[in-house]
Design a protein around this motif. Structure first.
Motif, PDB file in Angstrom:
ATOM      1  N   UNK A 133       0.798  -1.223   0.000  1.00  0.00           N
ATOM      2  CA  UNK A 133       0.000   0.000   0.000  1.00  0.00           C
ATOM      3  C   UNK A 133       0.829   1.270   0.000  1.00  0.00           C
ATOM      4  N   UNK A 134       2.158   1.145   0.119  1.00  0.00           N
ATOM      5  CA  UNK A 134       3.048   2.311   0.172  1.00  0.00           C
ATOM      6  C   UNK A 134       4.094   2.297  -0.930  1.00  0.00           C
ATOM      7  N   UNK A 135       3.828   1.557  -1.995  1.00  0.00           N
ATOM      8  CA  UNK A 135       4.780   1.482  -3.096  1.00  0.00           C
ATOM      9  C   UNK A 135       5.752   0.320  -2.989  1.00  0.00           C
ATOM     10  N   UNK A 136       5.556  -0.530  -2.005  1.00  0.00           N
ATOM     11  CA  UNK A 136       6.389  -1.716  -1.845  1.00  0.00           C
ATOM     12  C   UNK A 136       5.570  -2.974  -2.063  1.00  0.00           C
ATOM     13  N   UNK A 137       6.254  -4.106  -2.160  1.00  0.00           N
ATOM     14  CA  UNK A 137       5.586  -5.389  -2.358  1.00  0.00           C
ATOM     15  C   UNK A 137       6.258  -6.474  -1.534  1.00  0.00           C
ATOM     16  N   UNK A 138       5.473  -7.464  -1.188  1.00  0.00           N
ATOM     17  CA  UNK A 138       5.969  -8.728  -0.652  1.00  0.00           C
ATOM     18  C   UNK A 138       5.863  -9.723  -1.797  1.00  0.00           C
ATOM     19  N   UNK A 139       6.936 -10.475  -2.035  1.00  0.00           N
ATOM     20  CA  UNK A 139       6.932 -11.411  -3.156  1.00  0.00           C
ATOM     21  C   UNK A 139       7.999 -12.478  -2.960  1.00  0.00           C
ATOM     22  N   UNK A 140       7.907 -13.509  -3.775  1.00  0.00           N
ATOM     23  CA  UNK A 140       8.994 -14.477  -3.875  1.00  0.00           C
ATOM     24  C   UNK A 140      10.066 -13.839  -4.764  1.00  0.00           C
ATOM     25  N   UNK A 141      11.234 -14.430  -4.809  1.00  0.00           N
ATOM     26  CA  UNK A 141      12.327 -13.997  -5.689  1.00  0.00           C
ATOM     27  C   UNK A 141      12.888 -12.625  -5.359  1.00  0.00           C
ATOM     28  N   UNK A 142      12.746 -12.176  -4.129  1.00  0.00           N
ATOM     29  CA  UNK A 142      13.411 -10.955  -3.675  1.00  0.00           C
ATOM     30  C   UNK A 142      14.732 -11.425  -3.068  1.00  0.00           C
ATOM     31  N   UNK A 143      15.822 -11.188  -3.778  1.00  0.00           N
ATOM     32  CA  UNK A 143      17.129 -11.731  -3.386  1.00  0.00           C
ATOM     33  C   UNK A 143      17.065 -13.247  -3.190  1.00  0.00           C
ATOM     34  N   UNK A 144      16.284 -13.934  -4.032  1.00  0.00           N
ATOM     35  CA  UNK A 144      16.225 -15.385  -4.013  1.00  0.00           C
ATOM     36  C   UNK A 144      15.315 -16.009  -2.970  1.00  0.00           C
ATOM     37  N   UNK A 145      14.445 -15.201  -2.360  1.00  0.00           N
ATOM     38  CA  UNK A 145      13.558 -15.723  -1.307  1.00  0.00           C
ATOM     39  C   UNK A 145      12.343 -14.819  -1.161  1.00  0.00           C
ATOM     40  N   UNK A 146      11.422 -15.188  -0.290  1.00  0.00           N
ATOM     41  CA  UNK A 146      10.313 -14.288   0.026  1.00  0.00           C
ATOM     42  C   UNK A 146      10.898 -13.077   0.737  1.00  0.00           C
ATOM     43  N   UNK A 147      10.475 -11.897   0.287  1.00  0.00           N
ATOM     44  CA  UNK A 147      10.990 -10.681   0.890  1.00  0.00           C
ATOM     45  C   UNK A 147      10.159  -9.470   0.519  1.00  0.00           C
ATOM     46  N   UNK A 148      10.572  -8.345   1.043  1.00  0.00           N
ATOM     47  CA  UNK A 148       9.901  -7.070   0.806  1.00  0.00           C
ATOM     48  C   UNK A 148      10.822  -6.192  -0.033  1.00  0.00           C
ATOM     49  N   UNK A 149      10.269  -5.552  -1.054  1.00  0.00           N
ATOM     50  CA  UNK A 149      11.063  -4.688  -1.940  1.00  0.00           C
ATOM     51  C   UNK A 149      10.186  -3.559  -2.466  1.00  0.00           C
ATOM     52  N   UNK A 150      10.812  -2.575  -3.061  1.00  0.00           N
ATOM     53  CA  UNK A 150      10.071  -1.514  -3.750  1.00  0.00           C
ATOM     54  C   UNK A 150       9.418  -2.127  -4.984  1.00  0.00           C
ATOM     55  N   UNK A 151       8.315  -1.576  -5.412  1.00  0.00           N
ATOM     56  CA  UNK A 151       7.581  -2.092  -6.570  1.00  0.00           C
ATOM     57  C   UNK A 151       8.464  -2.180  -7.810  1.00  0.00           C
ATOM     58  N   UNK A 152       9.415  -1.269  -7.973  1.00  0.00           N
ATOM     59  CA  UNK A 152      10.304  -1.247  -9.122  1.00  0.00           C
ATOM     60  C   UNK A 152      11.428  -2.272  -9.068  1.00  0.00           C
ATOM     61  N   UNK A 153      11.481  -3.088  -8.031  1.00  0.00           N
ATOM     62  CA  UNK A 153      12.526  -4.114  -7.904  1.00  0.00           C
ATOM     63  C   UNK A 153      12.516  -5.057  -9.099  1.00  0.00           C
ATOM     64  N   UNK A 154      11.317  -5.413  -9.571  1.00  0.00           N
ATOM     65  CA  UNK A 154      11.178  -6.288 -10.731  1.00  0.00           C
ATOM     66  C   UNK A 154      10.919  -5.422 -11.968  1.00  0.00           C
ATOM     67  N   UNK A 155      11.448  -5.850 -13.115  1.00  0.00           N
ATOM     68  CA  UNK A 155      11.270  -5.117 -14.371  1.00  0.00           C
ATOM     69  C   UNK A 155       9.921  -5.449 -15.006  1.00  0.00           C
ATOM     70  N   UNK A 156       9.516  -4.635 -15.955  1.00  0.00           N
ATOM     71  CA  UNK A 156       8.342  -4.872 -16.804  1.00  0.00           C
ATOM     72  C   UNK A 156       7.038  -4.963 -16.009  1.00  0.00           C
ATOM     73  N   UNK A 157       6.780  -3.924 -15.244  1.00  0.00           N
ATOM     74  CA  UNK A 157       5.550  -3.835 -14.456  1.00  0.00           C
ATOM     75  C   UNK A 157       4.327  -3.880 -15.365  1.00  0.00           C
ATOM     76  N   UNK A 158       3.355  -4.728 -15.012  1.00  0.00           N
ATOM     77  CA  UNK A 158       2.100  -4.805 -15.764  1.00  0.00           C
ATOM     78  C   UNK A 158       1.000  -3.991 -15.094  1.00  0.00           C
TER      79      UNK A 158
END
Length: 166
Positions: A133-158
């Motif tokens: 809700x603040x421009x971040x995401x929880x996801x898999x594959x954040x430094x190879x594991x589940x983690x929290x990152x900024x939305x722009x951490x991954x390329x090609x946002x849909x």
């Protein structure tokens, strides 16, 4: 018959023990569905009070990820992690299939709200996480594991779709 329960009803059912309260919900919980109910982004559409008790909130979906911070158990299974975080009954074979499906309105602008599914086109299968809700995401594959990152951490946002337990 499916019924839309306002987010406040869901919170009360979860706070006071789930199904036992949901099954004894006041008669107005079963009121006719109105345009205001449909417009409520926190509303949960379910078939029964038992399904309401099983539904999750955005905070619970985020807590699911947070409690698994650093886990590699879901590497390559981002859609499964997103589904499990919300305890969804709807299954998709991949994140890209979820994005392309009619399961929720697609949004390509704006900050995804707390608990929304956030999608990227990083492979043939896509990638999905849950917005904080603040421009971040929880996801898999954040430094190879589940983690929290900024939305722009991954390329090609849909874009994003509202999170839910449907």
């Amino acid at each position: 018959m499916r019924t839309i329960y306002p987010a406040a009803t869901l919170a009360a059912a979860l706070l006071f023990g789930g199904a036992s309260v949901a099954s004894a919900a006041p008669a107005d919980v079963y009121a006719e569905v109105t345009a205001a109910d449909i417009a409520d982004p926190g509303a949960v559409i379910v078939d029964s009070p038992a399904a309401l008790a099983a539904a999750r909130t955005a905070a619970q979906a985020i807590a699911w990820y947070s409690s698994r911070n650093g886990s590699t158990a879901y590497q390559g299974y981002c859609e499964k992690a997103a589904r499990l975080s919300w305890n969804r009954t709807t299954h998709h074979a991949s994140a890209i299939e979820h994005w392309r499906s009619s399961d929720g309105a697609r949004h390509t602008t704006g900050t995804p709200p707390r608990g929304a599914f956030v999608f990227w086109n990083i492979s043939a299968y896509g990638h999905v996480g849950i917005a904080d809700g603040s421009g971040g995401v929880w996801a898999t594959s954040v430094n190879g594991a589940i983690g929290h990152a900024r939305q722009g951490y991954f390329a090609n946002y849909l874009g994003w779709k509202p999170g839910n337990s449907n």
